[in-house]
Design a protein around this motif. Structure first.
Motif, PDB file in Angstrom:
ATOM      1  N   SER A 169       5.245   6.838   1.736  1.00  0.00           N
ATOM      2  CA  SER A 169       5.397   6.699   0.278  1.00  0.00           C
ATOM      3  C   SER A 169       6.772   7.138  -0.182  1.00  0.00           C
ATOM      4  O   SER A 169       7.351   6.555  -1.100  1.00  0.00           O
ATOM      5  CB  SER A 169       4.308   7.516  -0.433  1.00  0.00           C
ATOM      6  OG  SER A 169       4.473   8.904  -0.181  1.00  0.00           O
ATOM      7  N   ARG A 186       0.820  -1.209   0.000  1.00  0.00           N
ATOM      8  CA  ARG A 186       0.000   0.000   0.000  1.00  0.00           C
ATOM      9  C   ARG A 186       0.858   1.265   0.000  1.00  0.00           C
ATOM     10  O   ARG A 186       0.543   2.246  -0.674  1.00  0.00           O
ATOM     11  CB  ARG A 186      -0.937   0.004   1.209  1.00  0.00           C
ATOM     12  CG  ARG A 186      -2.122  -0.965   1.040  1.00  0.00           C
ATOM     13  CD  ARG A 186      -3.186  -0.805   2.109  1.00  0.00           C
ATOM     14  NE  ARG A 186      -2.752  -1.360   3.392  1.00  0.00           N
ATOM     15  CZ  ARG A 186      -2.416  -0.615   4.439  1.00  0.00           C
ATOM     16  NH1 ARG A 186      -2.440   0.696   4.355  1.00  0.00           N
ATOM     17  NH2 ARG A 186      -2.050  -1.189   5.573  1.00  0.00           N
ATOM     18  N   SER A 187       1.962   1.248   0.755  1.00  0.00           N
ATOM     19  CA  SER A 187       2.825   2.427   0.784  1.00  0.00           C
ATOM     20  C   SER A 187       3.558   2.618  -0.539  1.00  0.00           C
ATOM     21  O   SER A 187       3.865   3.755  -0.924  1.00  0.00           O
ATOM     22  CB  SER A 187       3.835   2.327   1.929  1.00  0.00           C
ATOM     23  OG  SER A 187       4.677   1.202   1.740  1.00  0.00           O
ATOM     24  N   ARG A 229       5.513  -0.258  -8.476  1.00  0.00           N
ATOM     25  CA  ARG A 229       4.064  -0.391  -8.309  1.00  0.00           C
ATOM     26  C   ARG A 229       3.532  -1.626  -9.020  1.00  0.00           C
ATOM     27  O   ARG A 229       2.439  -2.105  -8.712  1.00  0.00           O
ATOM     28  CB  ARG A 229       3.368   0.866  -8.851  1.00  0.00           C
ATOM     29  CG  ARG A 229       3.628   2.108  -8.021  1.00  0.00           C
ATOM     30  CD  ARG A 229       2.742   3.252  -8.474  1.00  0.00           C
ATOM     31  NE  ARG A 229       2.920   4.436  -7.633  1.00  0.00           N
ATOM     32  CZ  ARG A 229       3.739   5.429  -7.934  1.00  0.00           C
ATOM     33  NH1 ARG A 229       4.452   5.380  -9.056  1.00  0.00           N
ATOM     34  NH2 ARG A 229       3.848   6.467  -7.120  1.00  0.00           N
ATOM     35  N   GLU A 274      10.352  16.443   3.520  1.00  0.00           N
ATOM     36  CA  GLU A 274      10.181  17.104   2.226  1.00  0.00           C
ATOM     37  C   GLU A 274      11.413  17.917   1.839  1.00  0.00           C
ATOM     38  O   GLU A 274      11.572  18.303   0.673  1.00  0.00           O
ATOM     39  CB  GLU A 274       8.949  18.016   2.277  1.00  0.00           C
ATOM     40  CG  GLU A 274       7.637  17.253   2.473  1.00  0.00           C
ATOM     41  CD  GLU A 274       6.466  18.198   2.660  1.00  0.00           C
ATOM     42  OE1 GLU A 274       6.710  19.394   2.949  1.00  0.00           O
ATOM     43  OE2 GLU A 274       5.314  17.737   2.516  1.00  0.00           O
ATOM     44  N   GLN A 298       2.228   1.828  -3.443  1.00  0.00           N
ATOM     45  CA  GLN A 298       1.232   2.288  -4.397  1.00  0.00           C
ATOM     46  C   GLN A 298       0.802   3.731  -4.132  1.00  0.00           C
ATOM     47  O   GLN A 298       0.242   4.387  -5.011  1.00  0.00           O
ATOM     48  CB  GLN A 298      -0.014   1.385  -4.329  1.00  0.00           C
ATOM     49  CG  GLN A 298       0.233  -0.083  -4.651  1.00  0.00           C
ATOM     50  CD  GLN A 298       0.578  -0.295  -6.120  1.00  0.00           C
ATOM     51  OE1 GLN A 298       0.171   0.485  -6.966  1.00  0.00           O
ATOM     52  NE2 GLN A 298       1.334  -1.359  -6.408  1.00  0.00           N
ATOM     53  N   ALA A 299       1.072   4.205  -2.920  1.00  0.00           N
ATOM     54  CA  ALA A 299       0.602   5.530  -2.513  1.00  0.00           C
ATOM     55  C   ALA A 299       1.273   6.637  -3.328  1.00  0.00           C
ATOM     56  O   ALA A 299       2.460   6.566  -3.656  1.00  0.00           O
ATOM     57  CB  ALA A 299       0.859   5.738  -1.026  1.00  0.00           C
ATOM     58  N   THR A 300       0.508   7.689  -3.622  1.00  0.00           N
ATOM     59  CA  THR A 300       1.024   8.852  -4.367  1.00  0.00           C
ATOM     60  C   THR A 300       0.702  10.152  -3.636  1.00  0.00           C
ATOM     61  O   THR A 300       0.667  11.222  -4.248  1.00  0.00           O
ATOM     62  CB  THR A 300       0.401   8.883  -5.779  1.00  0.00           C
ATOM     63  OG1 THR A 300      -1.032   8.916  -5.663  1.00  0.00           O
ATOM     64  CG2 THR A 300       0.824   7.675  -6.594  1.00  0.00           C
ATOM     65  N   ASP A 301       0.467  10.024  -2.320  1.00  0.00           N
ATOM     66  CA  ASP A 301       0.047  11.195  -1.548  1.00  0.00           C
ATOM     67  C   ASP A 301       1.208  12.013  -1.004  1.00  0.00           C
ATOM     68  O   ASP A 301       0.998  13.009  -0.306  1.00  0.00           O
ATOM     69  CB  ASP A 301      -0.859  10.765  -0.394  1.00  0.00           C
ATOM     70  CG  ASP A 301      -0.187   9.734   0.509  1.00  0.00           C
ATOM     71  OD1 ASP A 301       0.984   9.369   0.227  1.00  0.00           O
ATOM     72  OD2 ASP A 301      -0.837   9.281   1.471  1.00  0.00           O
ATOM     73  N   GLY A 302       2.424  11.580  -1.281  1.00  0.00           N
ATOM     74  CA  GLY A 302       3.576  12.337  -0.811  1.00  0.00           C
ATOM     75  C   GLY A 302       3.839  12.201   0.667  1.00  0.00           C
ATOM     76  O   GLY A 302       4.594  12.996   1.255  1.00  0.00           O
ATOM     77  N   SER A 303       3.260  11.195   1.306  1.00  0.00           N
ATOM     78  CA  SER A 303       3.478  10.967   2.730  1.00  0.00           C
ATOM     79  C   SER A 303       4.874  10.399   2.967  1.00  0.00           C
ATOM     80  O   SER A 303       5.576   9.976   2.037  1.00  0.00           O
ATOM     81  CB  SER A 303       2.433   9.986   3.275  1.00  0.00           C
ATOM     82  OG  SER A 303       2.561   8.731   2.630  1.00  0.00           O
TER      83      SER A 303
END
Length: 552
Positions: A139, A128-129, A161, A248, A131-136
């Motif tokens: 991820s 799941r991490s 992915r 970031e 596949q994530a694209t939320d910039g968390s």
């Protein structure tokens, strides 16, 4: 009751220590991975399932270290011999080797289940991490490069992915060895159930040797280094407690934080299992060497063979099976210059063995023998009073004891500590009594000639009969010998009333230490153990019953 309490609490103490070590190792490892800064970023992806997986892995290593020790029979025989000067309580713990082996196996199954479930959650989190694209943060950590040439240092084993969990499972060392070990463990545990072991011994025998794949898989399971933590150098450069919140800005030149570097956890399982594996290999080499020595079949004789009463050997017939070894209790005495066993047809292997010996025009098949190995019956002459209980073919260890007594009386052995023996033989059919009729007849005559008629008190019980046998026995009750066995002692019909028997023995020997020895089924063992507990005095100076059961 006093000795039973001591033995019971000593066994309980041993189990508490073992369980306590399991709990301590699990909690200690869990807290280490849950709190250590080295795994801070790993926890950001996996959460607490990382600690669960590593804690269960440590307990698996610990119990895998112990699993082979209870089946190193030469080691147990050596310990039994070196502990001959120890208390009965200490020596009796060696009789629980197979019970402990099973408990350790159950603990391995428990921690295997925890380990697998935890890693299923881990791989789901990794997927799941990735596949994530939320910039968390999770991820970003999952997207770290796997290409070391580019200076990358990955944390997530799922590289892209498009990579599936199944692909990683069956292509990584950790995943593939984990699948192999799990399958081997399931087959070993299921084939070791009472029904399969009794009814399909060959299935149990061959399947149980899958432990080789389990041990090999465990040794290399951690080589892939899927569980990763931050390197010491990276932590000094950018500690996660300071830099995790500013992830970031990791790529900014003006930032004091840099992308973290990670390294795989070094494999440790091999360190845990190395010593017991070496010990077990030495055990197998010794057993193989001894099994290659020539055995003379007419009356089995073997160079360098030395035994004690009640011990057992493993027998192999290469013409039937190269790998199958079956345990048989020795029915000969240490004083004899040969050794013997009695074999009852109770499966394919024994039936094939008997058939091979019955073929008149074929050469006698070659037999390989490994042993002897120690049992609880070795201590029989350490008791003032001995109670021997055999059910069916379970009489075999006591045949060895009774023969040894006969020889001791022949040579007037004044070191014999035992003053009285009670022998109970329980059979379903009359034909079984013919196995050792000659031995009991000889003992009867010997006791009469030496004026020791009261030394041996034996009782024979027939549990399977019809009205014709009972009627015939009743009509001939006044005869000097029993119509069923031909012995002076009359055969009893039914099962012994153990409360009456123990009460009589306790009354006759109010200040003696009584050793109760059983070779028979579990239900009978349960009854005898209760009687030993019930009729042992709270006063250690009065009668004490010690229960001993044969285990193979």
């Amino acid at each position: 009751m006093g000795n039973w309490v001591v033995n019971h609490w000593f066994s309980v103490l041993f189990l508490v220590v073992w369980l306590g070590l399991n709990v301590f190792l699990f909690v200690d490892a869990f807290l280490k991975y849950e709190k250590a800064d080295k795994y801070y970023y790993t926890r950001k992806i996996l959460g607490s399932t990382l600690a669960c997986a590593r804690a269960s892995a440590l307990c698996l290593n610990f119990n895998s270290t112990l699993i082979l020790l209870p089946v190193c029979r030469n080691l147990l025989s050596f310990l039994r011999g070196t502990c001959s000067f120890c208390s009965r309580t200490l020596r009796k713990q060696l009789d629980h080797n197979l019970t402990f082996h099973k408990l350790v196996a159950y603990m391995i199954c428990l921690h295997t289940a925890i380990h697998i479930i935890a890693h299923l959650f881990n791989f789901d989190c990794y997927s799941r991490s990735r596949q994530a694209t939320d910039g968390s943060l999770a991820s970003i950590l999952s997207s770290l490069s796997h290409d070391e040439k580019k200076g990358g240092s990955w944390l997530n084993p799922i590289q892209s992915r498009n990579t599936t969990v199944e692909y990683v499972t069956f292509t990584s060392i950790a995943g593939l060895t984990g699948v192999i070990m799990t399958i081997a463990l399931i087959l070993m545990v299921t084939s070791a159930t009472e029904f399969i072991r009794r009814s399909y011994f060959e299935v149990f025998w061959y399947t149980h040797h899958l432990f080789i794949f389990y041990i090999l898989g465990l040794g290399i399971h951690g080589i892939g280094g899927i569980v990763r933590g931050q390197t010491e150098e990276s932590m000094n450069e950018s500690h996660p407690r300071k830099c995790a919140e500013s992830f970031e800005m990791w790529d900014d030149r003006d930032s004091h934080c840099r992308r973290p570097k990670f390294e795989g956890h070094p494999p440790e399982s091999w360190k845990w299992i190395l010593a017991p594996v070496i010990l077990y290999i030495c055990e197998r080499i010794l057993r193989f060497y001894r099994s290659q020595q020539k055995v003379v079949i007419t009356k089995m004789n073997k160079r360098g063979f030395s035994m004690e009463v009640g011990q057992y050997i493993f027998v192999n017939c290469p013409s039937i099976s190269l790998l199958e070894w079956h345990p048989f209790t020795l029915t000969s005495a240490p004083e004899e210059d040969f050794f013997s066993i009695h074999i009852r047809a109770a499966g394919d292997w024994t039936e094939n063995l008997i058939r091979a010996f019955e073929q008149q025009y074929s050469p006698i098949p070659r037999i390989e023998v490994d042993g002897p190995f120690g049992t609880a019956s070795e201590d029989v002459f350490q008791y003032e009073v001995a109670v021997l209980v055999g059910a069916g073919i379970g009489v075999t260890p006591f045949a060895s004891i009774l023969k040894s007594i006969w020889y001791k009386f022949q040579c007037a052995d004044h070191n014999l500590k035992t003053k009285k023996i009670y022998f109970y033989w329980i059979c379903r059919e009359t034909g079984a009594f013919s196995w050792f009729n000659n031995l009991l007849t000889s003992l009867e005559q010997e006791m009469e000639e030496l004026g020791k008629v009261g030394f041996l008190n034996y009782r024979l019980f027939l549990t399977g009969w019809d009205s014709n046998i009972v009627g015939h026995a009743a009509l001939n009750f006044d005869k000097a010998t029993d119509i069923v066995t031909g012995l002076k002692q009359k055969t009893s019909f039914g099962r012994p009333m153990w409360d009456n028997e123990f009460s009589t023995i306790a009354t006759s020997h109010p200040k003696s230490v009584v050793g109760v020895f059983l070779c028979g089924p579990r239900t009978l063992a349960k009854s005898l153990r209760k009687c030993c507990h019930r009729y042992s005095s709270l006063d250690p100076r009065k009668v004490q019953f010690y229960f001993n059961k044969e285990n193979f």
